[in-house]
Each structure stands twice: as structure tokens, then as C-alpha cells.
Motif scaffolding. Sequence first.
Motif, mmCIF file in Angstrom:
data_model
loop_
_atom_site.group_PDB
_atom_site.id
_atom_site.type_symbol
_atom_site.label_atom_id
_atom_site.label_comp_id
_atom_site.label_asym_id
_atom_site.label_seq_id
_atom_site.Cartn_x
_atom_site.Cartn_y
_atom_site.Cartn_z
ATOM 1 N N PRO A 139 -1.548 6.128 -104.708
ATOM 2 C CA PRO A 139 -2.921 6.316 -104.152
ATOM 3 C C PRO A 139 -3.669 4.981 -104.164
ATOM 4 C CG PRO A 139 -3.026 7.250 -105.939
ATOM 5 C CD PRO A 139 -1.869 7.150 -106.084
ATOM 6 N N MET A 140 -4.222 4.493 -103.029
ATOM 7 C CA MET A 140 -5.043 3.317 -102.838
ATOM 8 C C MET A 140 -6.596 3.761 -103.104
ATOM 9 S SD MET A 140 -2.704 1.153 -102.607
ATOM 10 C CE MET A 140 -3.136 -0.512 -102.377
ATOM 11 N N ASP A 141 -6.939 4.247 -104.260
ATOM 12 C CA ASP A 141 -8.197 4.607 -104.574
ATOM 13 C C ASP A 141 -9.302 3.737 -104.558
ATOM 14 O OD1 ASP A 141 -7.448 7.286 -104.716
ATOM 15 O OD2 ASP A 141 -7.063 7.069 -106.963
ATOM 16 N N GLU A 142 -9.071 2.658 -104.532
ATOM 17 C CA GLU A 142 -10.078 1.312 -104.349
ATOM 18 C C GLU A 142 -10.395 1.214 -102.777
ATOM 19 O OE1 GLU A 142 -6.206 -0.687 -104.912
ATOM 20 O OE2 GLU A 142 -6.988 1.181 -105.710
ATOM 21 N N TRP A 143 -9.716 1.684 -101.975
ATOM 22 C CA TRP A 143 -9.976 1.410 -100.685
ATOM 23 C C TRP A 143 -10.765 2.541 -99.955
ATOM 24 C CZ3 TRP A 143 -8.894 -3.401 -98.576
ATOM 25 C CH2 TRP A 143 -8.114 -4.082 -99.347
ATOM 26 N N THR A 144 -11.514 2.446 -98.888
ATOM 27 C CA THR A 144 -12.139 3.611 -98.417
ATOM 28 C C THR A 144 -12.019 3.174 -96.692
ATOM 29 O OG1 THR A 144 -14.543 2.498 -98.390
ATOM 30 C CG2 THR A 144 -13.726 4.165 -99.918
ATOM 31 N N VAL A 145 -11.746 4.121 -95.950
ATOM 32 C CA VAL A 145 -11.345 4.030 -94.573
ATOM 33 C C VAL A 145 -12.842 3.847 -93.785
ATOM 34 C CG1 VAL A 145 -10.812 5.164 -92.552
ATOM 35 C CG2 VAL A 145 -9.572 5.402 -94.824
ATOM 36 N N GLN A 146 -12.891 2.713 -92.866
ATOM 37 C CA GLN A 146 -14.025 2.566 -92.244
ATOM 38 C C GLN A 146 -13.577 2.883 -90.840
ATOM 39 O OE1 GLN A 146 -17.148 1.541 -93.610
ATOM 40 N NE2 GLN A 146 -15.485 2.102 -95.442
ATOM 41 N N ARG A 147 -14.329 3.354 -89.933
ATOM 42 C CA ARG A 147 -14.281 3.751 -88.472
ATOM 43 C C ARG A 147 -15.426 3.239 -87.633
ATOM 44 N NH1 ARG A 147 -11.625 9.402 -87.401
ATOM 45 N NH2 ARG A 147 -9.771 8.316 -88.274
ATOM 46 N N VAL A 148 -15.081 2.746 -86.439
ATOM 47 C CA VAL A 148 -16.152 2.607 -85.248
ATOM 48 C C VAL A 148 -15.335 3.291 -83.882
ATOM 49 C CG1 VAL A 148 -17.528 0.918 -83.866
ATOM 50 C CG2 VAL A 148 -16.840 0.488 -86.449
ATOM 51 N N ASP A 149 -16.027 4.119 -83.612
ATOM 52 C CA ASP A 149 -15.661 4.865 -82.403
ATOM 53 C C ASP A 149 -16.867 5.385 -81.432
ATOM 54 O OD1 ASP A 149 -16.628 7.047 -83.757
ATOM 55 O OD2 ASP A 149 -14.765 8.006 -83.866
ATOM 56 N N GLY A 150 -16.379 5.858 -80.421
ATOM 57 C CA GLY A 150 -17.474 6.476 -79.435
ATOM 58 C C GLY A 150 -18.699 5.127 -79.075
ATOM 59 N N GLU A 151 -19.495 5.615 -79.183
ATOM 60 C CA GLU A 151 -20.863 4.933 -78.820
ATOM 61 C C GLU A 151 -21.101 3.789 -79.656
ATOM 62 O OE1 GLU A 151 -24.641 6.872 -78.230
ATOM 63 O OE2 GLU A 151 -23.667 8.597 -77.078
ATOM 64 N N ALA A 155 -21.015 -0.062 -78.479
ATOM 65 C CA ALA A 155 -22.061 -1.240 -78.890
ATOM 66 C C ALA A 155 -21.608 -2.389 -79.400
ATOM 67 C CB ALA A 155 -23.134 -0.355 -79.572
ATOM 68 N N LEU A 156 -20.629 -2.154 -80.317
ATOM 69 C CA LEU A 156 -20.020 -3.171 -80.933
ATOM 70 C C LEU A 156 -19.439 -4.225 -80.038
ATOM 71 C CD1 LEU A 156 -19.524 -4.878 -83.650
ATOM 72 C CD2 LEU A 156 -17.607 -3.205 -83.832
ATOM 73 N N ALA A 157 -18.652 -3.702 -79.136
ATOM 74 C CA ALA A 157 -17.931 -4.491 -78.020
ATOM 75 C C ALA A 157 -19.027 -5.258 -77.099
ATOM 76 C CB ALA A 157 -17.071 -3.558 -77.185
ATOM 77 N N SER A 158 -20.215 -4.756 -77.177
ATOM 78 C CA SER A 158 -21.124 -5.686 -76.219
ATOM 79 C C SER A 158 -22.046 -6.304 -76.889
ATOM 80 C CB SER A 158 -21.908 -4.515 -75.309
ATOM 81 O OG SER A 158 -22.432 -3.695 -76.237
ATOM 82 N N ALA A 159 -21.688 -6.470 -78.417
ATOM 83 C CA ALA A 159 -22.662 -7.094 -79.208
ATOM 84 C C ALA A 159 -22.571 -8.681 -78.827
ATOM 85 C CB ALA A 159 -22.524 -6.755 -80.574
ATOM 86 N N HIS A 160 -21.308 -9.165 -78.476
ATOM 87 C CA HIS A 160 -21.048 -10.437 -78.242
ATOM 88 C C HIS A 160 -20.085 -10.641 -77.121
ATOM 89 C CE1 HIS A 160 -19.543 -14.613 -79.074
ATOM 90 N NE2 HIS A 160 -20.583 -14.628 -79.868
#
Length: 163
Positions: A139-151, A155-160
Motif C-alpha cells: 500500500p501507498m498509504d502516505e498518498w491520497t487521490v485527488q480528482r477534478v471533474d465536472g464543473e 472552471a479550472l480549464a478556464s482559470a488561465h
Amino acid sequence: MSVTIREAVAADIGAIHGFILALADYEKLSHEVKADRASLDKYLFGPRPMAEVLIAENDGEAVGFALFFHNFSTFEGRPGLYLEDLFVIPEARGLGAGKALLSRLAQLALERDCARLEWWVLDWNEPSIAFYRSLGARPMDEWTVQRVDGEALSALASAHPAR
């Protein structure tokens, strides 16, 4: 009876889609499945494939699959293989199909000079976790999954603005 592993072909789209639906049902995530045969055909077998699939067969009948793609480790300076999904139908569990799929993925990783093979597993899926540990996964317990999806993705795509 013997389990064999082969690369998927476009004619396997129906089986692949069926495995995805069965996996989603097992993981209690059926409501999240948006994949259909057309999208799978486009991204698995179209002009620019984004992932690959291995099919496990028992006596010529598809009993499981592994969908994977390359990632890259900046620290290693080498590619890796990321296993997105592995599923074996309940009736075929215990035949060695899961281990055969993972073994073939490990072979591909070595053939392709990959530094590692990795995947996620749901924290409640104790049978799978125990199986993976028996194969040497850690296990890689020290890592957590991050996700950006949907709106949030939009929003992130249009930030810059792209230049």
C-alpha cells in the motif's frame, strides 16, 4: 480447463463493456458508469488509443479483463503501467485468471522498461486487498487521490487562458 491471456481486439467491445458494468455493480458504482460501446471503441481501438485491454479466457470464453495505460514517473525517469480496472466474473474466480492478468501486466511492464505497475483498490474491498498483498503489492498509504471533474474541471480549464 486453462486460463489464457490475450490482447483485446475491437470485436471484444461488448465483453469489455459487460465487464465494466459488472465491476461497477460489484463496487456499488453502477450509477457512475457513462462508458458505452462507442466511447470504448473510440478510445481503445480508434486512431489514437488511450488505453489497452487484456482479456482472460477460460476454455475460449472471456471471463475477465484488465484495462491499463502508461503513466510516467518523473523521479524514476521511466514509464510505468497503471491498471485502471481488473475484473473476473464471480463464476471464474479461483481459476487463476486474476493472477494471470496481473502476471501478464508485470511481463509487459518489464518488456516496456517500466519502473512499476500500480493501481488503486477500494479500502473496503478486503478480498482484493488480501489477493494483491499475496502477490507482493504494497500500500501507498502516505498518498491520497485527488480528482477534478465536472464543473470543477471546466472552471479550472478556464482559470488561465491558453496561449
